[in-house]
Design an enzyme around this catalytic site. Structure first.
Site, PDB file in Angstrom:
ATOM      1  N   LYS A   1     -32.779  46.637  89.667  1.00 56.90           N
ATOM      2  CA  LYS A   1     -32.330  46.718  88.274  1.00 56.90           C
ATOM      3  C   LYS A   1     -32.657  48.094  87.691  1.00 56.90           C
ATOM      4  O   LYS A   1     -31.816  48.730  87.042  1.00 56.90           O
ATOM      5  CB  LYS A   1     -32.991  45.598  87.443  1.00 56.90           C
ATOM      6  CG  LYS A   1     -32.462  44.215  87.799  1.00 56.90           C
ATOM      7  CD  LYS A   1     -33.273  43.068  87.214  1.00 56.90           C
ATOM      8  CE  LYS A   1     -32.729  41.730  87.738  1.00 56.90           C
ATOM      9  NZ  LYS A   1     -33.443  40.543  87.272  1.00 56.90           N
TER      10      LYS A   1
ATOM     11  N   GLN B   1     -39.093  39.130  84.779  1.00 50.84           N
ATOM     12  CA  GLN B   1     -38.564  38.600  86.033  1.00 50.84           C
ATOM     13  C   GLN B   1     -39.137  37.213  86.318  1.00 50.84           C
ATOM     14  O   GLN B   1     -40.330  36.966  86.193  1.00 50.84           O
ATOM     15  CB  GLN B   1     -38.883  39.581  87.181  1.00 50.84           C
ATOM     16  CG  GLN B   1     -38.216  39.242  88.494  1.00 50.84           C
ATOM     17  CD  GLN B   1     -36.691  39.326  88.460  1.00 50.84           C
ATOM     18  OE1 GLN B   1     -36.097  40.063  87.677  1.00 50.84           O
ATOM     19  NE2 GLN B   1     -36.038  38.572  89.315  1.00 50.84           N
TER      20      GLN B   1
ATOM     21  N   ASP C   1     -30.965  38.502  79.326  1.00 51.86           N
ATOM     22  CA  ASP C   1     -30.849  37.476  80.373  1.00 51.86           C
ATOM     23  C   ASP C   1     -30.076  36.250  79.877  1.00 51.86           C
ATOM     24  O   ASP C   1     -29.623  35.438  80.674  1.00 51.86           O
ATOM     25  CB  ASP C   1     -32.253  36.986  80.771  1.00 51.86           C
ATOM     26  CG  ASP C   1     -32.804  37.662  82.015  1.00 51.86           C
ATOM     27  OD1 ASP C   1     -32.011  38.020  82.891  1.00 51.86           O
ATOM     28  OD2 ASP C   1     -34.039  37.806  82.091  1.00 51.86           O
TER      29      ASP C   1
HETATM   30  N1  GUN Z   1     -34.946  35.595  88.713  1.00 52.10           N
HETATM   31  C1  GUN Z   1     -33.834  35.272  89.416  1.00 52.10           C
HETATM   32  N2  GUN Z   1     -32.726  35.613  88.716  1.00 52.10           N
HETATM   33  C2  GUN Z   1     -33.158  36.153  87.545  1.00 52.10           C
HETATM   34  C3  GUN Z   1     -32.483  36.699  86.425  1.00 52.10           C
HETATM   35  O1  GUN Z   1     -31.246  36.730  86.326  1.00 52.10           O
HETATM   36  N3  GUN Z   1     -33.286  37.167  85.429  1.00 52.10           N
HETATM   37  C4  GUN Z   1     -34.649  37.116  85.492  1.00 52.10           C
HETATM   38  N4  GUN Z   1     -35.353  37.572  84.447  1.00 52.10           N
HETATM   39  N5  GUN Z   1     -35.302  36.603  86.524  1.00 52.10           N
HETATM   40  C5  GUN Z   1     -34.549  36.139  87.555  1.00 52.10           C
END
Ligand code: GUN
Length: 296
Positions: free
Chosen positions: A53, A97, A120
């Site tokens: 990311k 995350q 998110d």
């Molecule tokens: N863990 C797995 N997918 C995601 C996501 O799209 N966002 C976040 N914050 N954690 C994740």
């Protein structure tokens, strides 16, 4: 039948080109979108996702701030950081995350993030807006990435029976909500199957579109798929492989080789849904930046 491959890398590159164009317009106005990414602990898969990311932010010119908290970090420490970022005008998106270590109450963490920075789409306010089809919140990154993959691959969703395997808050449930919306790129008849479903195999076999998001390596086999169905694989699982350089290989929730013989379209893992998740995260951050600066 041998399935056509839905190339998530190529489609995400189109979305990221749109992202880059938007960022250039903002930069010409002296504005830079900002995303804060928080990782608590040392989970190797989460470290990889967070780094991907941050790397995409750097490529596109989004100001990224990465925070790595100790695996024993307390709720207080995390909430204090979120509060600081909520009040930082240069940050338009905040992401923690998932999954965090057990001492962290994920629900409280999500509630603490300002809904206007919840890129998110995990906050109840944004989930509610998404469910009723309001567009002034955010769309969740992975499920919306799947919708764009289908749309840009020319796959008709309207009137089709979509079966979603898995009911997580991150993928399964929001996927149901997006697929069922009354708009031209959705409009599906939606079924969600999960660990308590009876006759799971028989139900999946009635699907025109299968979305596998159950988190079990190669769970979906060819005998579960109707000839000509579209198969979208959201899974990312590590399986031990002593012949692989790292001692493991990454597979999806779908047994790719055999399902590709039955399906009409299929997403690979890696290179399918994964790059779309990041492209939509970037798009959400840009949209948030525009809203915070009252542009559009
Ligand atoms: N863990 C797995 N997918 C995601 C996501 O799209 N966002 C976040 N914050 N954690 C994740």
């Amino acid at each position: 039948m041998s399935a056509k491959i839905i190339d998530g890398k190529a489609i995400s590159a189109i979305v990221n080109q749109e992202n880059a164009d938007e960022i250039n317009k903002l930069k010409a106005m002296g504005i830079t979108p900002g995303l804060a990414v928080i990782l608590v602990g040392e989970d190797p898969a989460s470290q990889l996702y967070v780094n991907s990311k941050v790397k995409k932010c750097q490529e596109l010119g989004i100001n990224s701030q990465k925070y790595v908290l100790d695996k024993n970090a307390t709720m207080e420490e995390l909430l204090e950081l979120i509060d600081k970022l909520n009040n930082d005008n240069s940050i338009h998106g905040i992401l923690v995350q998932s999954p965090p270590p057990p001492q962290i109450d994920e629900e409280k963490v999500v509630e603490a993030i300002l809904p206007s920075k919840d890129v998110d789409c995990f906050h109840a306010e944004n989930v509610g807006k998404m469910l009723i089809g309001k567009e002034d919140g955010f769309f969740p990154c992975t499920p919306y990435g799947v919708m764009i993959l289908l749309e840009k691959s020319g796959i008709e969703v309207s009137g089709k029976h979509a079966v979603i395997i898995g009911r997580s808050n991150i993928v399964g449930k929001p996927m149901m909500a997006l697929m069922v919306q009354k708009n031209k790129n959705a409009n599906a008849t939606v079924t969600c199957v999960h660990s308590a479903t009876r006759n799971l195999k028989e139900i999946v076999k009635t699907a025109d579109i299968v979305i596998a998001a159950i988190g079990k390596a190669e769970f979906v086999t060819a005998d579960m798929i109707k000839e000509g169905a579209v198969v979208i694989d959201v899974g990312i699982n590590r399986v031990a492989d002593e012949n692989a350089p790292k001692g493991y290989r990454v597979v999806g929730d779908v047994k790719y080789d055999e399902v590709a013989e039955v399906a009409s379209y299929i997403t690979p893992v890696p290179g399918g849904v994964g790059p779309m998740t990041i492209a939509i995260l970037m798009r959400n951050t840009i949209n948030s930046c525009k809203r915070h600066n009252k542009i559009d």
